[in-house]
Write a protein that holds these residues in place. Sequence first.
Motif, PDB file in Angstrom:
ATOM      1  N   MET A 250      13.031   1.966  34.648  1.00  0.00           N
ATOM      2  CA  MET A 250      14.363   1.767  34.082  1.00  0.00           C
ATOM      3  C   MET A 250      15.432   2.236  35.083  1.00  0.00           C
ATOM      4  O   MET A 250      15.325   3.329  35.649  1.00  0.00           O
ATOM      5  N   ASP A 252      19.983   1.979  35.924  1.00  0.00           N
ATOM      6  CA  ASP A 252      21.310   1.741  35.344  1.00  0.00           C
ATOM      7  C   ASP A 252      21.549   0.236  35.249  1.00  0.00           C
ATOM      8  O   ASP A 252      21.471  -0.470  36.255  1.00  0.00           O
ATOM      9  N   PRO A 253      21.867  -0.297  34.065  1.00  0.00           N
ATOM     10  CA  PRO A 253      22.036  -1.749  33.928  1.00  0.00           C
ATOM     11  C   PRO A 253      23.268  -2.307  34.646  1.00  0.00           C
ATOM     12  O   PRO A 253      23.392  -3.531  34.792  1.00  0.00           O
ATOM     13  N   LEU A 254      24.160  -1.441  35.106  1.00  0.00           N
ATOM     14  CA  LEU A 254      25.387  -1.913  35.746  1.00  0.00           C
ATOM     15  C   LEU A 254      25.293  -1.977  37.271  1.00  0.00           C
ATOM     16  O   LEU A 254      26.228  -2.451  37.918  1.00  0.00           O
ATOM     17  N   GLY A 260      18.840  -1.910  42.531  1.00  0.00           N
ATOM     18  CA  GLY A 260      17.670  -1.709  41.686  1.00  0.00           C
ATOM     19  C   GLY A 260      16.386  -1.889  42.484  1.00  0.00           C
ATOM     20  O   GLY A 260      15.427  -1.129  42.319  1.00  0.00           O
ATOM     21  N   GLU A 286      13.770  -2.798  35.274  1.00  0.00           N
ATOM     22  CA  GLU A 286      14.384  -3.205  34.013  1.00  0.00           C
ATOM     23  C   GLU A 286      15.631  -2.374  33.755  1.00  0.00           C
ATOM     24  O   GLU A 286      15.704  -1.213  34.171  1.00  0.00           O
ATOM     25  N   PRO A 287      16.633  -2.958  33.065  1.00  0.00           N
ATOM     26  CA  PRO A 287      17.864  -2.209  32.764  1.00  0.00           C
ATOM     27  C   PRO A 287      17.631  -1.199  31.644  1.00  0.00           C
ATOM     28  O   PRO A 287      17.130  -1.553  30.575  1.00  0.00           O
ATOM     29  N   HIS A 290      18.352  -1.788  27.771  1.00  0.00           N
ATOM     30  CA  HIS A 290      18.582  -3.211  27.518  1.00  0.00           C
ATOM     31  C   HIS A 290      17.405  -4.053  28.017  1.00  0.00           C
ATOM     32  O   HIS A 290      17.582  -5.178  28.476  1.00  0.00           O
ATOM     33  N   PHE A 291      16.200  -3.517  27.930  1.00  0.00           N
ATOM     34  CA  PHE A 291      15.037  -4.219  28.458  1.00  0.00           C
ATOM     35  C   PHE A 291      14.397  -5.160  27.448  1.00  0.00           C
ATOM     36  O   PHE A 291      13.445  -5.852  27.756  1.00  0.00           O
ATOM     37  N   GLY A 328      26.206 -10.399  32.728  1.00  0.00           N
ATOM     38  CA  GLY A 328      25.526  -9.184  32.286  1.00  0.00           C
ATOM     39  C   GLY A 328      24.853  -9.439  30.951  1.00  0.00           C
ATOM     40  O   GLY A 328      25.506  -9.851  29.985  1.00  0.00           O
ATOM     41  N   PHE A 330      23.128  -7.934  27.831  1.00  0.00           N
ATOM     42  CA  PHE A 330      22.977  -6.688  27.096  1.00  0.00           C
ATOM     43  C   PHE A 330      22.583  -6.978  25.647  1.00  0.00           C
ATOM     44  O   PHE A 330      22.706  -8.107  25.164  1.00  0.00           O
TER      45      PHE A 330
END
Length: 380
Positions: A250, A252-254, A260, A286-287, A290-291, A328, A330
């Motif tokens: 995992m 950071d999704p941003l 990544g 993976e974010p 939000h995976f 994005g 989410f």
Amino acid sequence: MISSLETRKTRVTLVGAGINMVLSLLKIAGGIMLASPALVADGAHSLSDLASDIMVLWGLRQGARAPDDDHPYGHGRFETLATLALAALLALTGIGILWDGAGRLMGGALAVPGLWALAIVALSIGVKEALFRYTMAAARATRSTLLSANAWHHRTDALSSVVALVGIGAAQLGFVWADPLAAIIIAVMLLRVAWQFGKGAADELVDTQAPDDLRRALEACLHTTPGVCGLRDLRMRQHGARVVADVSVMVDPLISVTEGHRIAEAARAQALAQVDALEDLIIHVEPAGHFEGFGAEQAPLRTELEGQVLTLALAHPMVRQVERLHLGYFEDGLHLELLAELAPEADHALTETQIITAIGDVLPELTQLRLHRISAGLRG
């Protein structure tokens, strides 16, 4: 090129093979001449040791080969296959000895063994115990399950010689039934060892999860990598003397895809350097948070919405050119970022609000949109 570890494993196995050849001939011949079924059984055990050494040599040679087109994960499972064959050999040997010993007890074919049988067995105990320690030291140094199985085969041979010693000694004192009874006990010991190593090899061949201590070591290592926010779906399996693993990391999704990827490569390099038993590690990025859910599984792909979004954005009179569309995904919906050139007189905030309204009317999944303004001189 054969590594020093592979050379050591081969050398240890060859030494064991030579010793087992001498011991098996001595005990079988001595058992026949001295009328001791226990000594014959012990000799058969040593003969199975010799056969196992041959299997080990084959397994080590095959397992040391580099990966190729037909075996992209390497040849480590050849060691596992040889271990399974060794377990089968032990089981068959044990069944044969058990059958013979039981037949002698029930049939009354009992005799007092010759006194020299004790000397042969005593010699065997000392030699086989030394061979066990020698082989086990190499197994630990090289992390070879196959070599470990062979070492324990030597140990069971030494223990079976102890049982034979007691049985022959008791027969010398007049308890003639003790000799074939000792042979039966030896057979049970063989079957127990066969089960232990056979089960271990079978578990490896069907990709049973690796031991918990290895999982904990890998998890702890990955968690210390900067940028790793968490782990999921860690799977590890034995592959010969080593283990291979795959895991979702995992982040950071941003952050960007490239960042990544960099975090994943750093985590992989650190794990391979710190977890000695690890042969390979596959990491899926993976974010964090939000995976799964809408963004990961249900939201439309770029090819399904990009044209519509760009058309609506360019339809606004203040938008001259869209340079980039960032998507994005989410759980709460789609987050869009537009990098665009606006007319000099455009009100940025008002233009952004109007574009959000226009796109939101046709794209209900939209939960956030940001408009980034660039000047004509920064395009391209």
